[in-house]
Each structure stands twice: as C-alpha cells, then as structure tokens.
Write an enzyme that holds these catalytic residues in place. Sequence first.
Site, PDB file in Angstrom:
ATOM      1  N   GLY A  93      11.047  29.276   7.734  1.00 51.70           N
ATOM      2  CA  GLY A  93      10.890  28.851   6.361  1.00 51.70           C
ATOM      3  C   GLY A  93      12.232  28.605   5.699  1.00 51.70           C
ATOM      4  N   CYS A  94      12.198  27.934   4.572  1.00 49.57           N
ATOM      5  CA  CYS A  94      13.435  27.571   3.878  1.00 49.57           C
ATOM      6  C   CYS A  94      14.126  28.807   3.306  1.00 49.57           C
ATOM      7  CB  CYS A  94      13.171  26.544   2.796  1.00 49.57           C
ATOM      8  SG  CYS A  94      11.849  26.978   1.649  1.00 49.57           S
ATOM      9  N   TYR A  95      13.368  29.591   2.551  1.00 51.69           N
ATOM     10  CA  TYR A  95      13.962  30.814   2.000  1.00 51.69           C
ATOM     11  C   TYR A  95      14.440  31.734   3.111  1.00 51.69           C
ATOM     12  CZ  TYR A  95      12.202  30.253  -2.846  1.00 51.69           C
ATOM     13  OH  TYR A  95      11.973  29.855  -4.132  1.00 51.69           O
ATOM     14  N   THR A  96      13.640  31.816   4.177  1.00 48.72           N
ATOM     15  CA  THR A  96      13.966  32.767   5.235  1.00 48.72           C
ATOM     16  C   THR A  96      15.235  32.364   5.965  1.00 48.72           C
ATOM     17  OG1 THR A  96      12.393  31.584   6.613  1.00 48.72           O
ATOM     18  CG2 THR A  96      11.638  33.589   5.608  1.00 48.72           C
TER      19      THR A  96
END
Lengths: 346, 346, 346, 346
Positions: free
Chosen positions: A149-152
């Site tokens: 994921g992007c945040y991750t």
Amino acid sequence: MIKVGIIGATGYAGAELVRILSRHKEAEIVWYGSRSYIEKPYASVYKNMFQIVDASCMDDNMEELADKADVIFTATPQGFCASLVSEEILSKTKIVDLSADFRIKDVSTYEEWYKIEHKSPQFIKEAVYGLCEINREAVKKARLVANPGCYTTCSILTAYPLAKEGLIDMDTLIIDAKSGTSGAGRGAKTANLFCEVNENMKAYGVATHRHTPEIEEQLGYASGRKVVLNFTPHLVPMNRGILVTEYASLKKGVSAGEVASVYEHYYGKETFIRVLEEGACPETKWVEGSNYVDIGFQIDKRTGRIIMMGAIDNLVKGAAGQAVQNMNLLFGIEEKEGLDLVPMFP
Amino acid sequence: MIKVGIIGATGYAGAELVRILSRHKEAEIVWYGSRSYIEKPYASVYKNMFQIVDASCMDDNMEELADKADVIFTATPQGFCASLVSEEILSKTKIVDLSADFRIKDVSTYEEWYKIEHKSPQFIKEAVYGLCEINREAVKKARLVANPGCYTTCSILTAYPLAKEGLIDMDTLIIDAKSGTSGAGRGAKTANLFCEVNENMKAYGVATHRHTPEIEEQLGYASGRKVVLNFTPHLVPMNRGILVTEYASLKKGVSAGEVASVYEHYYGKETFIRVLEEGACPETKWVEGSNYVDIGFQIDKRTGRIIMMGAIDNLVKGAAGQAVQNMNLLFGIEEKEGLDLVPMFP
Amino acid sequence: MIKVGIIGATGYAGAELVRILSRHKEAEIVWYGSRSYIEKPYASVYKNMFQIVDASCMDDNMEELADKADVIFTATPQGFCASLVSEEILSKTKIVDLSADFRIKDVSTYEEWYKIEHKSPQFIKEAVYGLCEINREAVKKARLVANPGCYTTCSILTAYPLAKEGLIDMDTLIIDAKSGTSGAGRGAKTANLFCEVNENMKAYGVATHRHTPEIEEQLGYASGRKVVLNFTPHLVPMNRGILVTEYASLKKGVSAGEVASVYEHYYGKETFIRVLEEGACPETKWVEGSNYVDIGFQIDKRTGRIIMMGAIDNLVKGAAGQAVQNMNLLFGIEEKEGLDLVPMFP
Amino acid sequence: MIKVGIIGATGYAGAELVRILSRHKEAEIVWYGSRSYIEKPYASVYKNMFQIVDASCMDDNMEELADKADVIFTATPQGFCASLVSEEILSKTKIVDLSADFRIKDVSTYEEWYKIEHKSPQFIKEAVYGLCEINREAVKKARLVANPGCYTTCSILTAYPLAKEGLIDMDTLIIDAKSGTSGAGRGAKTANLFCEVNENMKAYGVATHRHTPEIEEQLGYASGRKVVLNFTPHLVPMNRGILVTEYASLKKGVSAGEVASVYEHYYGKETFIRVLEEGACPETKWVEGSNYVDIGFQIDKRTGRIIMMGAIDNLVKGAAGQAVQNMNLLFGIEEKEGLDLVPMFP
C-alpha cells in the site's frame, strides 16, 4: 518485449501504470482493462494520453488475459484478485496485485480489517510482499507479488533500518501520515469533491485504517517481535504525495551518527531511497512524479525520542512505480528501467 | 555530447532546463550559473535534484562559459543577454536566450514596452525567433535563438494557421490568457505568496503586458499585415499551465470542417501539437510536465466568431522544453530528444 | 420575524443561505428542505453549522411550506420551481427562486437553452428579475423573484452602465468568465473531484452556456436593442469567486473620465458595488464571503477597446446573498440586513 | 466605544483584527499602526477593506498611542512589545500582545527558545496568559494580556481537560500539528511563495519550534507537574486552519464515556469550543473564519492510547479572534461580541 495487461487501467493507480509503462523500453501494454469504459478509447478517458495511447479499453477477463500477457497488474478493489486468481492463471502469467488481497499473511487479520472473506487463501503463503528494497530476492522468484500500500511503503521504509537494528522501542512507535487526495481514488464521492477537500484538512480512519496491520506485520518481521502501533492518516489538499512523521523512543545512548550510519548501511546503495542530511525534513514536492523515497530524521534529546520523516509520491513509489519495479525484478531486467523519473518542481 | 551552460539555473525556467537536460541523451550540463547561489550545491537549492545533480552553482561569466560550452541558455532577466553577447562569444558558442532581448525585431518597440535600452541591437536581425514549429529551418542555421515567451508560444500557435490562411479577421482578435504562478518566477514578492495567490484570481498588466508586441509581430508575419490586438493575462492559483481563449470573427462562410483541416494541414505531423477533436476544450492538466500544445476550437454561429483555445505547460513548451527543442534543432539531433515527456495526471 | 423556508438547503447555495440567514436579525429559517437528507440533522450534513443550527432536514413539500413560511427560497435544479408554483402558493407566500425558471421572459428561449418544457409559463411575466441594483423598485412589489445566475450577476453589473449610456458597441461585447468550483454544485461527479480540478484550468460550455441568453436579455433591456454576445465560462481551482473580463469597442472619443463618471453615477451610492480606482484590477479574494461586486476597467487606446472587469463571490452576490437582498427588499427591511459581511483575506 | 490601537495592522493577524473589529459594536479602531505603510490608506494595502476602512496607516509610536487608545493590540515580531512597554503606558492603557513576549513565565526559557534578550522581565509576572477558556477570571483583571500562539491555543485546549483530570500519561504526549500558510505571515520569503507551498507538504522546526515551551508550561500547570513533550508543526497548502493530532497513553481503565464527560464538564458551556460526537474527526474547514475550536477523540484499545484532535482557524481563535475575546473580557462586555462568526463552507 514483456506483454503487460492492466486490470483497472482507468483508476488513478492504473493510469499511472500507463504513464510509466508508455516509456518503458522492455514492456508494452497489450490490455487496458476497465469494466466501466469497455470499448472507449483509453485516451478519451485520460486525455493526457491523447496521441500516446491508441488502444481502447477492454473488459476484465483475467483468464483470457492470462493467455495474452506475461504479467498482469490488478489495480482493482479489494477482493477482485483473490476471487479470480487460480493455479492455471499463475501457470501462464505473473501477477502484480496492487490491492491488499495478498499483503497480509494471516488470513483472519485480513478478513477482520477488510471485512470481506478471502477467496484464495491457498495463495497467500506463496505471494511475495513486493517491498522491493526489503524483499528483492524473493520477488525475483515470485509468481504472485502483493504490491504494498501507499501509506505502508512510506511508513515501513522510513522506520525499517531502525526497527531491524533494534535502535527504537517498537512499543512506542506512532505514525502520523498525511496524503494527497489521489490516494482516495477516482470514485465520484461527495467527500472527495474539490470544494470539500480544498482549503481543508482532517484525520480519518483513526485507529481503524486498513494499512495498520500491514505496517505492523512487516515491521514485526523486521524487529523480530509482534508490533502494535498507532497509524493515523490525514487528507491533505494536494493531488499527490505522502508524508509520514514517525515518533519512537530511541534506545538509550543511540547517537545521531549511529542512526545515520544505519540508514546508510541499509539504503546507501539503493537507487530509489535518498537519505537526507541530518536535520533536513523531506517535502513531498521533492519526490513528485518520481519513484523516490526521501527520508530524514531528528533526535529530540529532551524527550529521548527520534522523529523519522519519509516522503513519497503515492501513485509512483506508493503504487504504480513500485509495481513496475517489481515487474522489472520478476523479469530480470534493470530495476530502474522505466523509473528514471526526475521529480518535478514546482 | 553537447556541452551545455545555463545562466540563471536556479530560477524556475532554469530549474526546468536542468530537469529536462538531466535525462537528455546527447547533452550534459557543464555549468549551473546562478549568481545568488555561487558555490552552493545545486541540489541544496532544488532538493528534488538530490543525488541527480552533484555540481555546485557557478557565477554568470559568459565569456568564460563561451569557451566551455557548445550552447548557452540564458534564463535571465531582460537586458542580461543583450548586455553581454558579443561577436566573440557567438563565434565560439551558440546561445538560446530565454529572455525577451532578441524576440522583437523593432528595437524601438522593444525599448518602449520593456523600458530599457537595448545594448546589442546589432544582433537583433540575425537572431532567430525560436518558435520551432514555425521557424524550424531558420533555427537550424542560427547562432542566436530568441526563445519565445510562455504566453506568446501558446497564443501564437493557437491562432497561427487561421491567421496564415486568412480565415479570421485579425482586427477582431482578442486573447484572454490564464497562467499558473510559476510564470511569475521565484522572486520573493508579497504578491506571489501562497496566501495572496491561493483561492484568488485576477487580471494584471491589462493592455500593457510585454508579451503583446511579440504576439502582434509574429501574427503579423503570419497574416501578412500589421496586427494590433488585445492580450489580457490572468493569474491562476496553480503552479503550472497556460490556457488561452482567443476570440475572432470568422471570415464569412468558413465552416468547422475547413478550420479543422487547416489545423490538420499545419500541425498534423507535428510531434508536440495535438489538435483535439471538434468541440473538445483543452485542459492545462493534460499537458502538465510535457512539451505538448493542445488546441481546440468552437464556432459560434450566433455571433459569427470562432473561439480558439490552447494549453501548454508554461515551464516546458513555454520555456525550457522549447529551449531544448531549439537546441536539438541547432545541433541536428532528433527534435524530440529529451522531450518525450508524458503529461502527468492527476 | 420573517419565517423563511428553504428548499434545497443542502446544496452549496442553500448552505450559504443558511450561513447568512443564521445571523439575520429579522428572519428565521423554519424549514430546511432537502429531499436527500430528510430527518437528518442539518448540522450532520454541514458540520460547520454544529451548535448553530439544531433543526433537521425536511422534505420539499412546497404546499405545506407555503402555509408556514413568509418566503420560500428554492435553491433547486431547473424546472423544480416551475413545476410546483401555483396561484394558491403565491397567494400565501413569496418566492425567491434561485434557479433559472423565471429569469428569461421568452419561454421558447428558455426551453431552447435549458432543454426542458416550462411548466408554469403563466407566471413568467409577473416574475421580477431580481438583480437588486437594477430592478430594486420592481422587486419590492413582487410575489415571485427570479434570482439571477452567478455568472450573469457579475457579467451584467460590470457592463450595465456603459450599455445603458451607449458608451460601447454592443455588437463587439465578449465576456470571458472564470469561476471557482462551488458554482458546479455539490453533486458527486468525477469532473468535480479534487484531483480533476486542482492544478487544472479549462473552458467549458463554449458558445452554449445557459447563462448566455440571460445576460443578453438584460443587457438588451439596458441598451434598448437586441444583444448577441460571446460568453465563455472557465473552471478555476478555487472554491469561491467569479471574475469576468469583458471586451468591447468603446464609442469614439469616450474618455476614461467619462467612463468613470458613468460608473459613479450608477453605482456611487450602492452599498454592494465598489468601483475601483482607474487601472485597478479586481481580485476575487477581495470580495470572498461578502455581497460585494468589485468593478474595474482599463481603456486600450491602441485597439479602441475597453476592458471591464468584475468580481463577486458566486455563492453570495451570485446566489444566496443576492437572494437575501431580494428578501429584504420584498419585506421592506434594510437592504443590507444580514449582508454586512466583511470579505475575508487571506 | 472602546478606542482600539493596532500596531502591526498590515500583517495577517493585524488584518484579521481589522476585519473582526470593523463589525464590533463596542469598539472602534483609532490607530492602524504599520511602519511599512505609513500614510498609505489602509484599504490600499488590504483591498478587501475598500469602502470599509477609510483611515491611513500610522507609525508605531506606542507612547503616543497610549494616550489615544483604551487598548493596544501589538501584532508585532517577538521583542517589540517587551522593548517598549512601560509602567507609564500600562497606567494609561491596556495591552493585548499577540507576540510571545509575555507568554512564558520563565525568562530564561524565553531567551533560550527565542534567542533574544527580554527587555521587560519586570512585567512577565503580571502578564496574564490569555487563553480565555482557562484563564477567564485572571484576564478580566489584567493590564497586560499575553495572547497565546496559534499552535498552542489548539494544542492546549485539545488536551487540557484530560491533562487537568489526570486521564492521560503526560510523559507520552506527542503533538503532531498541521497549519495553513497564513501562520507564516506576510513576509516575502521564497519558502512561502505559492509555487513552493502549493502541492507540497513538510514538517519544519522539528524538536525546536518555539511554541513547544509555551504548550509545556500551560499543560504543566494543568497537570500539576513538569511536562516535556514532542511538538511537530507541518506546513499545509491552504490559507487558514490548524489541525492538531495528539497521542497519549490513556490511564488504565478510562472509558470513552469518561473522556466524553470530562470534555463536557470543562467545555459544555463554552461558546467557542465544540466537542464533537465520539468518533467524529474535526476538519479545519468547519471552523474557517470563526472563533470556534472543534475537538474530537478516538480511543485505540489495541495500543491503549487516545488520539485527540483539535481544529481552529489560526487567524481567528489562533490570533485575532482570541485577542478580541480577551479585549471583551478586559472591558467587561459580552465575551462573544464581534465574534459571532459563522464558519464558511465551502
């Protein structure tokens, strides 16, 4: 030439795949899957691609696509890839899944946070978590890559070396994240209208955001223990960019120099990770349009905490760029092919 | 490799030259001239270039630079290039001047609109107006190229085929132009602060903007007669992008089909000009980060007028991109080398 | 206290009515009509109104509302008001319609531009066009007020004195208008998403926008002749604000002084119209949140044209503010009651 | 009428004082002090105030002003007020200082964080910290009010009830704050240009921001012990608004209900503090242009932490609005006079 199929080509992550792959020297897109726009010219949906992409949109028939493509990118909602992937498909083609379906190893954790039943738990173990800088060797041998994921991506890479080397107390880790609005996708929702987002800022999904268990799992592997942390995403009035600000208590006696050399050790030779000089704070604009992760840190002696900061372009390193990086690894081509993108400023 | 020197490398146009040239296969920057930042690492001024550009800033010694560079880009305030250019320099190197110094053939017009004395009128005649699609052959043979202004590039190219073919009444031509804020440069002025520009819009330089005579001169050449027109620029709260909306009375009986085929005739084979299908309105975001000019038009039968619309990225086709396109022409390399930039959306 | 009913209270114009009326000393809202949110607390839809508005949303039953309210504001889609208004309703209450239903006197023009059948043509003649500064006396005696459009309010008021006094050639009038995105309403459409509007600009509805006949009709009354003109709207990445730039040939020999005194004659005593000093260009931010219209002009001697510029807040003077101004006129209270709003900067 | 003098009337906080006071029923501005614009009409600097303010700017002669004004607002750089205040001035007039000069009780802490010598330490003890909701009674009797900082107002009020009642472990408190750009002031700095801030986000002043000791001191008073915390400000591409996200370990066994009732106990009757329903996240747009503080919270049972969130308009409750609220307390008029501002959305 690697033949590429994209399912979900008209979402923002899909469109970014198209943008990047249109200049990739060893890949060509053979399938622009988009259930909503079947038979419509792709460039009529994304007019920036006028005279660059001539093809029209196709349906999302994964079995047919498996015969035509060497790799399939699924830039689709949660559950889509898991409901269609099969041994037969994986025997014919590779899959880079941009959804969360194969990111989390514990299926009950997945089902608890995503509130859907996992339709292909048998492939979870095989799937490789495609955080390239961490799992490079495993990705090279994979059939199914779970693109992070992007945040991750931003959250993990910012803390990883310190977690791995045990320099911080993992029980104290707090991640305060800020994202541009393209992360919310292209769905027509009131909350994402210009007038609702512009001149506004808010937290959302506090203590419940689905990227939390993904971050916890990976930082757990890094630190060799179970990690439970706070992750708070915020919506920012900008198109692109994620900035994370991470707080943790530094183990006693650890100096700025040690921190810097740990970062250097892990990332010094990485093409896409730039560790800034001490005291410098990354800005999302410095990485816009590129596959870079910029990382900085500051130690606060008064509180004994370290503040780590990371910035990425959520659509590039946080989605399509990393997916292409994974593709490059899968096919043994130069890792940065197609990704030699210079950040655009201003 | 073409050796490139940039004077004014830390302004926005200069920085865009650096961004583009950093991926140009046949050119390398040998001089990052910036009087304000001499000896400072370039990447400390534009941190997006960290680990991409290692060099430090140099002064603006044009004579010294003429010995080192095959071409000099002057991305400098009005008057700078004219005050330093000399026969000796031009005998050693080529110059692409991004300022207005050599754009206007009539020196008195220049001095009237720019309110400064021209220090090198002897080179005005020789200088080639570097609007590549119009003056391609002349540019190839030039020593000194006057790179067009941002507003002018977009304004001229949008109207050029109709002016040239006499389809519109040039006395009725009105150009209403809108620009992102990077066009105002990086100078620290109150009027360009975030809080003054954001959530705001205004016209400025009404009836007095310096790009007016440049547009008039070039459209005069196209139409074979003296042209006097209204040009009104507006400041828009976005970083990049120029949109022009041009109004003119269409000559009696001219149909949409004829207009479309005139555009096709002039631009159909141009790499960087995209004529949209009839009725489509260009958007600045569709060209962002690229060297494209997008053009559309609409005929209003009720008033007998045609509304022509054009969009560019002011820093690319409106400045640095066109300058590199001119460099490519000057050195006989492929015109689109380094400019194969895909617009970024969103 | 005047009892006010709003139908369409959860659109942006309706919400602005609520904002303004919540501080009006002689009116109180008794009905927050919103079909989409029936029975939901109003402040749960617009959380800025938390602890300011306690009421919940109601349906859009106009007949019931006519018994309860002294005035009804219909901030509804085209056709709604015309399909429900009746002699009985008008005998009980006054209506200020913020839609276009009663703005245009010629029903066939309405039907041609709006592509819908007019369901109450019998009330068109009686309806008063609520451009307060022009039709003040007629509004005072009306039962049904057609509140002008946002673009039209700004476009008409900017040109009105010169049209009325015959200082400009009406055949040459061109209106280039720019609007913030709240003018597009709160409907969840892809085109109005943050990522589609931000960092972008475009024209739309070129030669076909529905505000065109409304502007033509009113300027026709002013100039005493049929007016046909070009009106081109543009979408700008900001929440609020309309800026119009109007071009017309000035009648021979007319001086700036004459123009200034004509503006002064018509607007010198108007509370909500501010004519700027000569050469000043209005900015939308200077009127944000207020009921002001700021007007400036510049004469271009080279072309013989005058460039007139006007700025309003589209939700205030362009919608809710003018509606309240009309209400004040209808009920004989001070015209600026509730509208003594100071523009917010920055 | 209270006679008000403003020094620093042309900064953003000063301009907001002018906006608010222009509609205050019991105060009138008699002095628009602005060293940079002496003798220029105020409305030529802030054109939104055209025809609202007729006065011209004056110098910053505090002694002369003390004779003319009942209260002086100093919206000036650090050090200004401290260098000019005197017993004579305070015997004639009251002062509300919007700078940090009298906020911190320990002069050495002030000098350490602000890097300037304090010129009037003799008045520090007397000065009342003007956080109205906390120090209301003390403010009423003050001569010299230290108006709190923008970040601090939001940070303190969000945590205050829990700190005061001992519900959180103060050693674990981390404040991650985000601010619109008007907080950076109107100075012409490159870093605050539109193109540098727009589409960008960054942290700054990490572990060193000057609002830190102010927050620590006040939360120290609340909790009855020394507090040391992390405060990290971020710059957001919007004009107005501060959002704080605060993390702390909740004392064992504390329930959401208890937290809610503690907030209710402290703030239930406060006009300007709105505690949102559980789980709701405040948004800066909901308070824009108003004096409100919106507060929400979420408990994360997995980590045992509470996440508190607060939002204000940095120029209103974070500066000018609170200053007027303090003035109202000083003169015994209704606390909300002039501050009955409805948030503007969108």
